[in-house]
Write an enzyme that holds these catalytic residues in place. Structure first.
Site, short mmCIF file in Angstrom:
data_model
loop_
_atom_site.label_atom_id
_atom_site.label_comp_id
_atom_site.label_asym_id
_atom_site.label_seq_id
_atom_site.Cartn_x
_atom_site.Cartn_y
_atom_site.Cartn_z
CB SER A 143 32.49 -17.54 7.67
OG SER A 143 33.32 -16.07 7.22
CE1 TYR A 157 28.03 -16.41 5.00
CE2 TYR A 157 29.90 -15.09 5.97
CZ TYR A 157 29.44 -16.02 5.15
OH TYR A 157 30.49 -16.96 4.73
P1 NAP Z 1 29.46 -20.32 -3.68
O1 NAP Z 1 30.32 -20.61 -4.71
O2 NAP Z 1 28.28 -19.52 -3.71
O3 NAP Z 1 28.72 -22.10 -3.73
C1 NAP Z 1 27.52 -22.06 -2.99
C2 NAP Z 1 27.17 -23.68 -3.04
O4 NAP Z 1 26.05 -23.86 -2.13
C3 NAP Z 1 26.64 -23.99 -4.30
O5 NAP Z 1 26.87 -25.38 -4.51
C4 NAP Z 1 25.01 -23.96 -4.21
O6 NAP Z 1 24.47 -24.72 -4.98
C5 NAP Z 1 24.93 -24.50 -2.70
N1 NAP Z 1 23.82 -23.84 -1.93
C6 NAP Z 1 23.41 -22.53 -1.97
N2 NAP Z 1 22.34 -22.45 -1.28
C7 NAP Z 1 21.95 -23.79 -0.90
C8 NAP Z 1 20.71 -24.58 -0.07
N3 NAP Z 1 19.93 -23.64 0.47
N4 NAP Z 1 20.72 -25.95 -0.17
C9 NAP Z 1 21.97 -26.51 -0.80
N5 NAP Z 1 22.95 -26.04 -1.27
C10 NAP Z 1 22.82 -24.62 -1.32
O7 NAP Z 1 29.71 -20.48 -2.14
P2 NAP Z 1 31.24 -20.79 -1.37
O8 NAP Z 1 32.05 -19.54 -1.51
O9 NAP Z 1 31.87 -22.03 -1.95
O10 NAP Z 1 30.77 -20.92 0.12
C11 NAP Z 1 30.88 -22.34 0.68
C12 NAP Z 1 30.82 -22.04 2.06
O11 NAP Z 1 31.96 -21.46 2.61
C13 NAP Z 1 29.64 -21.27 2.69
O12 NAP Z 1 29.21 -21.98 3.81
C14 NAP Z 1 30.17 -19.79 2.89
O13 NAP Z 1 29.41 -19.22 3.83
C15 NAP Z 1 31.77 -20.22 3.13
N6 NAP Z 1 32.36 -19.27 3.44
C16 NAP Z 1 33.00 -18.71 2.18
C17 NAP Z 1 33.92 -17.62 2.05
C18 NAP Z 1 34.35 -17.40 0.71
O14 NAP Z 1 35.15 -16.23 0.65
N7 NAP Z 1 34.07 -18.07 -0.43
C19 NAP Z 1 34.45 -17.46 3.12
C20 NAP Z 1 33.63 -17.79 4.42
C21 NAP Z 1 32.98 -18.90 4.55
P3 NAP Z 1 24.00 -24.11 -6.37
O15 NAP Z 1 25.08 -24.30 -7.50
O16 NAP Z 1 22.72 -25.31 -6.74
O17 NAP Z 1 23.46 -22.81 -6.47
#
Ligand code: NAP
Length: 248
Positions: A143, A157
């Site tokens: 991130s 985080y």
């Molecule tokens: P999201 O929309 O909240 O989706 C999270 C995903 O991870 C879902 O598929 C969820 O499964 C799964 N998950 C959560 N906890 C888990 C666990 N303990 N074991 C296995 N799967 C798990 O998140 P996102 O925004 O796509 O984020 C994905 C990655 O990008 C993360 O690492 C996040 O830190 C990083 N990131 C995101 C942003 C942003 O702005 N969105 C920015 C920087 C970094 P379920 O559907 O079953 O709950």
């Protein structure tokens, strides 16, 4: 060349986009999820509709046995793994460090750090040429918070993502001669459900306009970078920390 890919947290958001884009290349995808089986099934259908193969695999990345099982399930369905996306990650509601309890911090570090390290270990065991693997690509989803710090919102985080950057740098050196490339993507403000889980559903929209590009990013814009790093088009890229953050 067709590839076999495992993506953690692929039921929603960035992981889902990467899965569908991998499907569009005709690749086979293990779609891991934690609890939302309906979303995982929808992702599987979308991967198939795009031209790939997919299976949904339930499993929490903070559970070592579940991680081993998700790698086994992917290889049983599709054959040896060529690529892994260490994407599953969580945030918690905004808080100063002084107000955080240990349960919150343990959960963040168990899922974001230990989970990612164990998935990376499993990827190293299965893809390294000296261990019978055929090489491959590991993409760690870090991130922009790793370099910004998350002050007042989530320094826990941000620190967990700093660990992902360091893992990427070290493991890229460790696995360079094993045919395994290791890179990280550092997304900025991307429109996904993660912001609602941190208590601010409109966070990406509100802060996105302050970025140099002037808007939040989409999950597909991050997914494209992930799939490029998985592909042979990035064959000389390893140990890279790629910001996909609109200049933030
Ligand atoms: P999201 O929309 O909240 O989706 C999270 C995903 O991870 C879902 O598929 C969820 O499964 C799964 N998950 C959560 N906890 C888990 C666990 N303990 N074991 C296995 N799967 C798990 O998140 P996102 O925004 O796509 O984020 C994905 C990655 O990008 C993360 O690492 C996040 O830190 C990083 N990131 C995101 C942003 C942003 O702005 N969105 C920015 C920087 C970094 P379920 O559907 O079953 O709950």
């Amino acid at each position: 060349m067709s590839k076999v890919i495992l993506i953690t947290g692929a039921s929603r958001g960035i992981g889902r986009s990467a899965a569908v884009l991998a499907g569009a290349r005709g690749w086979s995808v293990g779609v891991n999820y934690a609890s939302n089986a309906a979303a995982a099934d929808e992702t599987v259908a979308a991967v198939q509709a795009a031209g790939g193969k997919a299976i949904a695999i339930h499993g929490d990345v903070s559970d070592e046995a579940a991680i081993i099982a998700m790698f086994d399930a992917t290889e049983k369905a599709f054959g040896k793994i060529d690529g892994v996306v260490n994407n599953a990650g969580i945030v918690a509601p905004g808080s100063a460090l002084a107000d955080m309890d240990i349960a919150r911090m343990k959960r963040i570090f168990d899922i974001n750090v230990l989970g990612a390290y164990l998935c990376a270990r499993e990827a190293a065991r299965r893809m390294s040429s000296s261990r019978g693997g055929r090489g491959g690509s590991l993409v760690n989803v870090s991130s922009a918070a790793a370099r910004l710090g998350g002050a007042g919102e989530y320094v826990d985080y941000a620190g967990s993502k700093g660990a992902i950057d360091t893992l990427t740098i070290g493991l890229a050196k460790e696995l360079g001669r094993e045919g395994v490339r290791v890179n990280a993507i550092r997304p900025g403000l991307i429109e996904t459900d993660i912001h609602a889980s941190g208590g601010k559903p409109d966070r990406a929209q509100v802060l996105g306009v302050t970025t140099p590009i002037g808007r939040p990013g989409t999950a597909d814009e991050v997914g494209e970078s992930i799939v490029w790093l998985l592909s042979d088009a990035s064959s000389y890229v390893t140990g890279a920390l790629l910001d996909v953050a609109g200049g933030r």
